[in-house]
Design an enzyme around this catalytic site. Structure first.
Site, PDB file in Angstrom:
ATOM      1  N   ARG A  16       4.789   2.641 -29.025  1.00  0.00           N
ATOM      2  CA  ARG A  16       3.747   3.353 -29.194  1.00  0.00           C
ATOM      3  C   ARG A  16       3.235   4.135 -27.813  1.00  0.00           C
ATOM      4  O   ARG A  16       1.890   5.066 -28.019  1.00  0.00           O
ATOM      5  CB  ARG A  16       2.550   2.455 -30.351  1.00  0.00           C
ATOM      6  CG  ARG A  16       3.379   2.900 -31.929  1.00  0.00           C
ATOM      7  CD  ARG A  16       2.310   2.495 -32.798  1.00  0.00           C
ATOM      8  NE  ARG A  16       2.512   0.636 -33.083  1.00  0.00           N
ATOM      9  CZ  ARG A  16       1.819  -0.181 -32.980  1.00  0.00           C
ATOM     10  NH1 ARG A  16       1.017   0.155 -33.848  1.00  0.00           N
ATOM     11  NH2 ARG A  16       2.103  -1.604 -33.351  1.00  0.00           N
ATOM     12  N   THR A  81       9.307 -12.977 -32.555  1.00  0.00           N
ATOM     13  CA  THR A  81       8.576 -13.265 -31.353  1.00  0.00           C
ATOM     14  C   THR A  81       9.242 -14.946 -31.424  1.00  0.00           C
ATOM     15  O   THR A  81       8.860 -15.429 -30.461  1.00  0.00           O
ATOM     16  CB  THR A  81       6.834 -13.764 -32.069  1.00  0.00           C
ATOM     17  OG1 THR A  81       6.828 -14.091 -33.238  1.00  0.00           O
ATOM     18  CG2 THR A  81       6.251 -12.173 -31.485  1.00  0.00           C
ATOM     19  N   ASP A 105       1.009  -8.016 -24.038  1.00  0.00           N
ATOM     20  CA  ASP A 105      -0.599  -7.046 -24.565  1.00  0.00           C
ATOM     21  C   ASP A 105      -1.439  -7.115 -25.406  1.00  0.00           C
ATOM     22  O   ASP A 105      -2.232  -6.356 -25.357  1.00  0.00           O
ATOM     23  CB  ASP A 105       0.394  -6.200 -25.201  1.00  0.00           C
ATOM     24  CG  ASP A 105       0.950  -6.808 -26.938  1.00  0.00           C
ATOM     25  OD1 ASP A 105       0.414  -7.507 -26.477  1.00  0.00           O
ATOM     26  OD2 ASP A 105       1.726  -6.295 -26.958  1.00  0.00           O
ATOM     27  N   TYR A 390       1.815  17.114  15.376  1.00  0.00           N
ATOM     28  CA  TYR A 390       2.911  17.188  14.950  1.00  0.00           C
ATOM     29  C   TYR A 390       4.115  19.300  15.418  1.00  0.00           C
ATOM     30  O   TYR A 390       2.827  19.730  15.669  1.00  0.00           O
ATOM     31  CB  TYR A 390       2.611  17.729  13.382  1.00  0.00           C
ATOM     32  CG  TYR A 390       3.754  17.669  12.798  1.00  0.00           C
ATOM     33  CD1 TYR A 390       4.844  16.378  12.607  1.00  0.00           C
ATOM     34  CD2 TYR A 390       3.800  18.819  11.014  1.00  0.00           C
ATOM     35  CE1 TYR A 390       6.570  16.156  11.620  1.00  0.00           C
ATOM     36  CE2 TYR A 390       5.676  18.924  10.856  1.00  0.00           C
ATOM     37  CZ  TYR A 390       6.254  18.247  10.716  1.00  0.00           C
ATOM     38  OH  TYR A 390       7.722  18.213  10.359  1.00  0.00           O
ATOM     39  N   ARG A 443      -9.160  28.505  28.939  1.00  0.00           N
ATOM     40  CA  ARG A 443      -9.619  29.396  28.183  1.00  0.00           C
ATOM     41  C   ARG A 443      -9.968  30.693  29.084  1.00  0.00           C
ATOM     42  O   ARG A 443     -10.492  30.423  30.261  1.00  0.00           O
ATOM     43  CB  ARG A 443     -11.210  28.913  27.422  1.00  0.00           C
ATOM     44  CG  ARG A 443     -12.284  29.061  28.680  1.00  0.00           C
ATOM     45  CD  ARG A 443     -13.808  28.180  27.824  1.00  0.00           C
ATOM     46  NE  ARG A 443     -14.453  28.196  28.416  1.00  0.00           N
ATOM     47  CZ  ARG A 443     -15.445  28.048  28.854  1.00  0.00           C
ATOM     48  NH1 ARG A 443     -15.830  26.240  27.876  1.00  0.00           N
ATOM     49  NH2 ARG A 443     -16.931  27.938  29.424  1.00  0.00           N
TER      50      ARG A 443
END
Ligand code: UD1
Ligand code: CA
Length: 455
Positions: A16, A81, A105, A390, A443
């Site tokens: 279930r 069981t 459970d 990377y 720069r």
């Protein structure tokens, strides 16, 4: 007290749940369902635990690998069981104490309830003691049949019960304490002459009665404690109960939860005194948080170790990271796995880190990505700094030594090392190592064209 063993029944699939994952491995407040009965058994002093597995046996077994007190019995076909307990018996050969039987459970049973059950069992000198509850709607459960002296004489399953028996409200929780020798001899003799054609563990009651052995019931007040999980609605209901228990124990231990109803703390989360947790905070994955911290609304913390006096501002996400004392993080910062921030580091908004160590007092206050880097102490990382770690094939490291000042909008094309106390001018793309104490500037020179707009 006699020595205690536990058998946990967990061979069923849990149809279930409508899941690819076997029921007992579904997570509940940060641990698989089956961990709850298992730790309750341990806390009730069970020294040997046998878990009966069947469906996805390997998944369950792997989860507990390395736990010396647990062994596994494989029940290939779920014949009931009683059959499940019979499968466990060979692993407890020679054991002659009391056996706790629990269901994998049923997660809400408290250890103190099991201790009460054991105590009741010994006081009554019972052979079998069943944990029972009285339910307004007992449909589906085995019913407890008692004689005039209040002793249990049978348990009858819903499908086998007469209308009279179905009217009984006291139900079998599926949790028992049984004398080992009787248990193992009884389950070896079980038949399956019943509506479901299964070997019912509950038949051991009739067998005990036939041998003039006494069977007792220990009824608990709160039926929630024996609620079994069959579907995801019940899973969510159990999680709500567990969450409330966790939050209450944190508050009683000195942690302020500003809104417990929206605070999601996993089982096993450690939080120091006087730490304040805001609304809608999620802390999971065995995280540890020190004292006097402030965790603002909406923070998500997974698998982190956090020191004292740390502030995690709103909306930050911290994963598998180590944060030392007096660090400030966020708002909206993202610490990815492998981040370590030493004392007094400041990570501001929209800063992402990954596999980075940052030394004492260093700051990255705004809009920055630091990945695969080691940053010394007292370093200032300007707004918009990026480690280009990377190259499309492999990852490379950026090393920034102590006391470096990085201006805004700087890119470090790794691998690159920045010597201590150097200064990187704003807008520089760093592609070569920088010697200590230097200025690196890379720069284009600005050109002003006067009067250009008018033309
Ligand atoms: C059982 C009891 C019932 C009790 C109910 C409480 C029997 C015959 N009936 O019902 O009186 O009210 O529990 O929930 O015992 N399992 C195995 N192997 C099997 C069968 C079951 O390991 O062959 C495990 C299941 O995975 C589950 C537990 O045992 O964890 C209980 O099984 P379940 O089918 O839910 O119990 P019932 O038979 O319905
Ligand atoms: Ca069943």
């Amino acid at each position: 007290m006699k020595s205690i063993a536990a058998i946990i029944l967990a061979a069923g699939k849990g149809t279930r749940m409508k899941s690819k994952l076997v029921k007992v491995m579904h997570p509940l407040a940060g641990a698989p369902l089956i961990e709850y009965p298992l730790s309750a058994a341990r806390e009730a002093s069970a020294t040997q635990i046998v878990v009966v597995i069947g469906h996805q046996a390997e998944a369950v077994r792997d989860h507990f690998s390395g736990c010396g007190d647990i062994s596994f019995a494989l029940q290939e076909q779920q014949n009931g069981t009683g059959h499940a307990v019979a499968c466990a018996a060979p692993l407890l050969q020679g054991f002659n104490g009391n056996v706790l039987i629990l269901c994998g459970d049923v997660p809400l049973t408290k250890a103190e309830t099991l201790r009460d059950l054991l105590q009741h069992h010994e006081e009554r000198q019972a052979t079998v003691t069943v944990l029972t509850a009285s339910l307004e709607n007992p449909f589906g459960y085995g019913r407890i049949i008692k004689n005039n002296a209040g002793e249990v004489t049978a348990i009858v399953e819903e499908k086998d019960a007469t209308p009279e028996q179905r009217a009984i409200n006291e139900i079998n929780s599926g949790i028992y304490c049984v004398a080992a020798e009787f248990l193992f001899s009884a389950v070896s003799r079980l038949g399956s002459d019943n509506a479901q054609g299964e070997q019912y563990l509950t038949d051991i009651i009739r067998m005990a009665v036939e041998q003039d052995l006494s069977c007792a019931a220990h009824q608990i007040a709160d039926p929630l404690e024996v609620m079994g999980i069959n579907d995801r609605v019940q899973l969510a209901a159990a999680e709500a109960v567990l969450r409330q228990r966790i939050n209450e124990s944190q508050m009683l231990a000195g942690v302020t939860l500003r809104d417990p109803a929206t605070t999601y703390l996993d089982r096993g989360t450690l939080i120091g005194r006087d730490t304040v947790i805001g609304p809608n905070v999620h802390i999971s994955g065995q995280s540890e948080i020190g004292e006097d911290c402030l965790i603002e609304p909406g923070a998500i913390i997974r698998g982190c170790r956090i020191g004292n006096r740390v502030v995690v501002k709103a909306g930050s996400v911290l994963e598998n990271s180590i944060v030392h004392d007096a660090v400030s993080i966020g708002p909206m910062a993202h610490l990815r796995p492998g981040t370590e921030l030493l004392d007094e580091v400041k990570i501001g908004n929209f800063v992402e880190t990954k596999k980075v160590i940052m030394g004492k007092g260093s700051k990255a206050s705004h809009l920055t990505y630091l990945g695969d880097a080691s940053v010394g102490s007292d370093v200032n990382i300007g707004c918009g700094t990026i480690t280009c770690n990377y190259d499309g094939v492999s990852k490379h490291r950026t090393v920034i030594e102590d006391g470096v000042f990085v201006g805004s909008d700087v890119q470090f094309v790794a691998p690159v090392t920045i010597g201590n106390n150097s200064l990187i001018a704003a807008g520089t793309t760093v592609t070569e190592d920088v010697p200590p104490g230097s200025l690196a500037i890379g720069r284009c020179r600005q050109v002003n064209k006067e009067g250009w707009r008018k033309k």
